[in-house]
Design a protein around this motif. Structure first.
Motif, PDB file in Angstrom:
ATOM      1  N   ALA A  12       0.828  -1.205   0.000  1.00  0.00           N
ATOM      2  CA  ALA A  12       0.000   0.000   0.000  1.00  0.00           C
ATOM      3  C   ALA A  12       0.861   1.253   0.000  1.00  0.00           C
ATOM      4  CB  ALA A  12      -0.911   0.001   1.220  1.00  0.00           C
ATOM      5  N   GLN A  13       0.331   2.309  -0.592  1.00  0.00           N
ATOM      6  CA  GLN A  13       0.956   3.624  -0.558  1.00  0.00           C
ATOM      7  C   GLN A  13      -0.081   4.648  -0.100  1.00  0.00           C
ATOM      8  OE1 GLN A  13       4.116   4.393  -1.008  1.00  0.00           O
ATOM      9  NE2 GLN A  13       4.727   2.309  -1.523  1.00  0.00           N
ATOM     10  N   PRO A  14       0.126   5.317   1.053  1.00  0.00           N
ATOM     11  CA  PRO A  14       1.228   5.116   2.005  1.00  0.00           C
ATOM     12  C   PRO A  14       1.114   3.766   2.707  1.00  0.00           C
ATOM     13  CG  PRO A  14      -0.403   6.608   2.923  1.00  0.00           C
ATOM     14  CD  PRO A  14      -0.822   6.365   1.502  1.00  0.00           C
ATOM     15  N   PRO A  15       2.174   3.342   3.423  1.00  0.00           N
ATOM     16  CA  PRO A  15       2.166   2.014   4.036  1.00  0.00           C
ATOM     17  C   PRO A  15       1.013   1.828   5.019  1.00  0.00           C
ATOM     18  CG  PRO A  15       4.369   2.966   4.062  1.00  0.00           C
ATOM     19  CD  PRO A  15       3.451   4.054   3.625  1.00  0.00           C
ATOM     20  N   LEU A  16       0.509   0.596   5.082  1.00  0.00           N
ATOM     21  CA  LEU A  16      -0.541   0.276   6.049  1.00  0.00           C
ATOM     22  C   LEU A  16      -0.027   0.440   7.477  1.00  0.00           C
ATOM     23  CD1 LEU A  16      -1.857  -2.982   4.327  1.00  0.00           C
ATOM     24  CD2 LEU A  16      -2.977  -0.742   4.321  1.00  0.00           C
ATOM     25  N   ASP A  17       1.221   0.039   7.703  1.00  0.00           N
ATOM     26  CA  ASP A  17       1.858   0.164   9.010  1.00  0.00           C
ATOM     27  C   ASP A  17       3.185   0.883   8.827  1.00  0.00           C
ATOM     28  OD1 ASP A  17       2.943  -0.037  11.515  1.00  0.00           O
ATOM     29  OD2 ASP A  17       3.162  -2.228  11.506  1.00  0.00           O
ATOM     30  N   PRO A  18       3.197   2.221   8.966  1.00  0.00           N
ATOM     31  CA  PRO A  18       4.426   2.979   8.701  1.00  0.00           C
ATOM     32  C   PRO A  18       5.610   2.542   9.558  1.00  0.00           C
ATOM     33  CG  PRO A  18       2.528   4.443   8.887  1.00  0.00           C
ATOM     34  CD  PRO A  18       2.074   3.092   9.325  1.00  0.00           C
ATOM     35  N   GLY A  19       5.365   1.951  10.712  1.00  0.00           N
ATOM     36  CA  GLY A  19       6.458   1.554  11.585  1.00  0.00           C
ATOM     37  C   GLY A  19       6.982   0.159  11.344  1.00  0.00           C
ATOM     38  N   GLY A  20       6.313  -0.606  10.494  1.00  0.00           N
ATOM     39  CA  GLY A  20       6.729  -1.984  10.263  1.00  0.00           C
ATOM     40  C   GLY A  20       7.320  -2.186   8.884  1.00  0.00           C
ATOM     41  N   PRO A  21       7.783  -3.396   8.585  1.00  0.00           N
ATOM     42  CA  PRO A  21       8.349  -3.679   7.265  1.00  0.00           C
ATOM     43  C   PRO A  21       7.252  -3.731   6.210  1.00  0.00           C
ATOM     44  CG  PRO A  21       8.170  -5.695   8.533  1.00  0.00           C
ATOM     45  CD  PRO A  21       7.769  -4.587   9.461  1.00  0.00           C
ATOM     46  N   SER A  22       7.591  -3.416   4.975  1.00  0.00           N
ATOM     47  CA  SER A  22       6.610  -3.540   3.901  1.00  0.00           C
ATOM     48  C   SER A  22       6.311  -5.023   3.710  1.00  0.00           C
ATOM     49  CB  SER A  22       7.137  -2.917   2.607  1.00  0.00           C
ATOM     50  OG  SER A  22       8.322  -3.565   2.191  1.00  0.00           O
ATOM     51  N   PRO A  23       5.033  -5.414   3.741  1.00  0.00           N
ATOM     52  CA  PRO A  23       4.712  -6.842   3.727  1.00  0.00           C
ATOM     53  C   PRO A  23       5.243  -7.594   2.509  1.00  0.00           C
ATOM     54  CG  PRO A  23       2.830  -5.603   4.512  1.00  0.00           C
ATOM     55  CD  PRO A  23       3.831  -4.593   4.027  1.00  0.00           C
ATOM     56  N   LEU A  24       4.999  -7.059   1.301  1.00  0.00           N
ATOM     57  CA  LEU A  24       5.405  -7.821   0.113  1.00  0.00           C
ATOM     58  C   LEU A  24       6.890  -7.693  -0.178  1.00  0.00           C
ATOM     59  CD1 LEU A  24       2.651  -7.745  -2.653  1.00  0.00           C
ATOM     60  CD2 LEU A  24       3.559  -9.685  -1.398  1.00  0.00           C
ATOM     61  N   HIS A  25       7.394  -6.464  -0.238  1.00  0.00           N
ATOM     62  CA  HIS A  25       8.803  -6.310  -0.587  1.00  0.00           C
ATOM     63  C   HIS A  25       9.721  -6.612   0.596  1.00  0.00           C
ATOM     64  CE1 HIS A  25       7.114  -4.367  -4.142  1.00  0.00           C
ATOM     65  NE2 HIS A  25       8.286  -4.574  -4.716  1.00  0.00           N
ATOM     66  N   GLY A  26       9.382  -6.126   1.770  1.00  0.00           N
ATOM     67  CA  GLY A  26      10.251  -6.329   2.919  1.00  0.00           C
ATOM     68  C   GLY A  26      10.222  -7.731   3.478  1.00  0.00           C
ATOM     69  N   VAL A  27       9.043  -8.366   3.482  1.00  0.00           N
ATOM     70  CA  VAL A  27       8.914  -9.686   4.097  1.00  0.00           C
ATOM     71  C   VAL A  27       8.841 -10.795   3.048  1.00  0.00           C
ATOM     72  CG1 VAL A  27       7.563 -11.129   5.664  1.00  0.00           C
ATOM     73  CG2 VAL A  27       7.818  -8.685   6.136  1.00  0.00           C
ATOM     74  N   ALA A  28       7.883 -10.725   2.117  1.00  0.00           N
ATOM     75  CA  ALA A  28       7.755 -11.801   1.129  1.00  0.00           C
ATOM     76  C   ALA A  28       9.009 -11.912   0.262  1.00  0.00           C
ATOM     77  CB  ALA A  28       6.519 -11.584   0.264  1.00  0.00           C
ATOM     78  N   LEU A  29       9.451 -10.793  -0.301  1.00  0.00           N
ATOM     79  CA  LEU A  29      10.651 -10.805  -1.150  1.00  0.00           C
ATOM     80  C   LEU A  29      11.918 -10.880  -0.307  1.00  0.00           C
ATOM     81  CD1 LEU A  29      11.928 -10.497  -4.006  1.00  0.00           C
ATOM     82  CD2 LEU A  29      11.872  -8.021  -3.634  1.00  0.00           C
ATOM     83  N   GLY A  30      12.036  -9.997   0.689  1.00  0.00           N
ATOM     84  CA  GLY A  30      13.284  -9.880   1.434  1.00  0.00           C
ATOM     85  C   GLY A  30      13.562 -11.022   2.394  1.00  0.00           C
ATOM     86  N   ARG A  31      12.515 -11.550   3.043  1.00  0.00           N
ATOM     87  CA  ARG A  31      12.731 -12.578   4.067  1.00  0.00           C
ATOM     88  C   ARG A  31      12.316 -13.983   3.608  1.00  0.00           C
ATOM     89  NH1 ARG A  31      13.815 -10.032   9.013  1.00  0.00           N
ATOM     90  NH2 ARG A  31      13.655 -12.091   9.992  1.00  0.00           N
ATOM     91  N   LEU A  32      11.201 -14.066   2.881  1.00  0.00           N
ATOM     92  CA  LEU A  32      10.762 -15.375   2.394  1.00  0.00           C
ATOM     93  C   LEU A  32      11.451 -15.767   1.095  1.00  0.00           C
ATOM     94  CD1 LEU A  32       6.906 -15.269   3.042  1.00  0.00           C
ATOM     95  CD2 LEU A  32       8.711 -16.264   4.468  1.00  0.00           C
ATOM     96  N   ALA A  33      12.160 -14.813   0.473  1.00  0.00           N
ATOM     97  CA  ALA A  33      12.823 -15.064  -0.813  1.00  0.00           C
ATOM     98  C   ALA A  33      11.803 -15.482  -1.863  1.00  0.00           C
ATOM     99  CB  ALA A  33      13.926 -16.107  -0.669  1.00  0.00           C
ATOM    100  N   MET A  34      10.668 -14.780  -1.893  1.00  0.00           N
ATOM    101  CA  MET A  34       9.604 -15.040  -2.847  1.00  0.00           C
ATOM    102  C   MET A  34       9.664 -13.998  -3.963  1.00  0.00           C
ATOM    103  SD  MET A  34       5.463 -14.940  -2.197  1.00  0.00           S
ATOM    104  CE  MET A  34       5.568 -16.096  -0.830  1.00  0.00           C
ATOM    105  N   PRO A  35      10.081 -14.371  -5.174  1.00  0.00           N
ATOM    106  CA  PRO A  35      10.113 -13.393  -6.262  1.00  0.00           C
ATOM    107  C   PRO A  35       8.734 -12.772  -6.499  1.00  0.00           C
ATOM    108  CG  PRO A  35      11.300 -15.377  -6.865  1.00  0.00           C
ATOM    109  CD  PRO A  35      10.571 -15.685  -5.595  1.00  0.00           C
ATOM    110  N   LEU A  36       8.744 -11.515  -6.898  1.00  0.00           N
ATOM    111  CA  LEU A  36       7.501 -10.787  -7.151  1.00  0.00           C
ATOM    112  C   LEU A  36       7.447 -10.335  -8.601  1.00  0.00           C
ATOM    113  CD1 LEU A  36       7.481  -8.393  -4.039  1.00  0.00           C
ATOM    114  CD2 LEU A  36       6.432 -10.663  -4.226  1.00  0.00           C
TER     115      LEU A  36
END
Length: 292
Positions: free
Chosen positions: A224-248
């Protein structure tokens, strides 16, 4: 709400070894591909890519949003002797270009999946690990469209949750399985709408993708823009891509796909993703094809 700690976030680092570059693409096994091939019954197909009209190189790819800009800059270089040729400059992560994010596109604590220092991995000479090289053979798997915008675009600032996914599965009589590519229609463009908060995928939804074994995610509007949770990681890019190693696959066009799925009464298909074989980059343009 307390900000999630690293220990609270799902993570695939180390799951497939210290040298892995495929991430969740490892979930696309031979059995998954064989099952995906069974989805082809009518030979109808549709592209999930946005059309692009190049601009001449007199303008830049990140001009103000009030200007009609293109992610592709173009210059004719040779039109003599009956031959036409040109040069093309592509901005890979532009919101008007359907593109495939490599795992090195995002780093976590200055490290690139599955734990290599970013400074040694993303260099001025190119990306040395977890780059587009991992996509050289292309991606073939079962795709599933969850159409969350069947009654119209989702409301501004709406947080998509696991409940939305499961309600869509039930409504469409389809189930997301391990190794699938999850295609998500929110009914919003990838390009931000000035003055309007967009919907986006929540961390709860990403946790669901992890539990289901999603191999690849392709939303029309992801974070989302702006982020749903400004204090947390971006769900898709920060967590799915960055931590789960899930290509987008970012910035997909899904109206034609949604219309064909509704016509056929089927929301699963064979998905082929065949990017150009350009190595050592953080992303690459792609034309995903859904075949029924």
């Amino acid at each position: 709400m307390a900000e999630p700690t690293d220990a609270d976030l799902p993570d695939n680092w180390g799951r497939w070894g210290a040298d892995d570059e495929l991430g969740t693409l490892n979930l696309i096994t031979g059995e998954v591909r064989a099952k995906a091939a069974e989805e082809v019954r009518t030979a109808q197909w549709v592209s999930l890519a946005l059309p692009i009209t190049p601009n001449p190189m007199v303008s830049g790819p990140f001009a103000p949003t009030t200007v009609d800009v293109s992610p592709v800059q173009h210059m004719m270089s040779h039109t003599g002797m009956g031959v036409a040729a040109d040069l093309m400059f592509v901005t890979n992560h532009h919101a008007k270009s359907t593109h495939l994010d490599a795992l090195a596109h995002w780093s976590t604590d200055d490290e690139v999946y599955p734990g290599r220092p970013r400074a040694q991995t993303v260099t001025p000479g190119g990306v040395t690990h977890a780059s587009t090289t991992a996509f050289a053979a292309g991606i073939v798997t079962r795709g599933v469209l969850l159409d969350l915008a069947v009654d119209g675009p989702l409301p501004p600032a709406y947080a998509v949750t696991s409940q939305d996914f499961e309600e869509a599965e039930k409504r469409q009589d389809v189930e997301v399985r391990s190794g699938d590519a999850l295609v998500l229609r929110l009914g919003w463009p990838a390009t931000p709408v000035p003055g309007t908060a967009s919907p986006g995928i929540s961390l709860d939804a990403v946790r669901w993708m992890h539990r289901r074994g999603v191999a690849l995610c392709a939303p029309d509007r992801g974070d989302a823009q702006p982020p749903l949770d400004p204090g947390g990681p971006s769900p898709l890019h920060g967590v799915a891509l960055g931590r789960l190693a899930m290509p987008l696959i970012d910035a997909v066009a899904l109206d034609d796909l949604a219309a064909l799925c509704a016509e056929l009464g089927r929301y699963s298909f064979l998905l082929t993703v065949a990017p150009p074989r350009i190595h050592g980059m953080t992303g690459v343009p792609v034309n995903p094809i859904a075949l029924f």
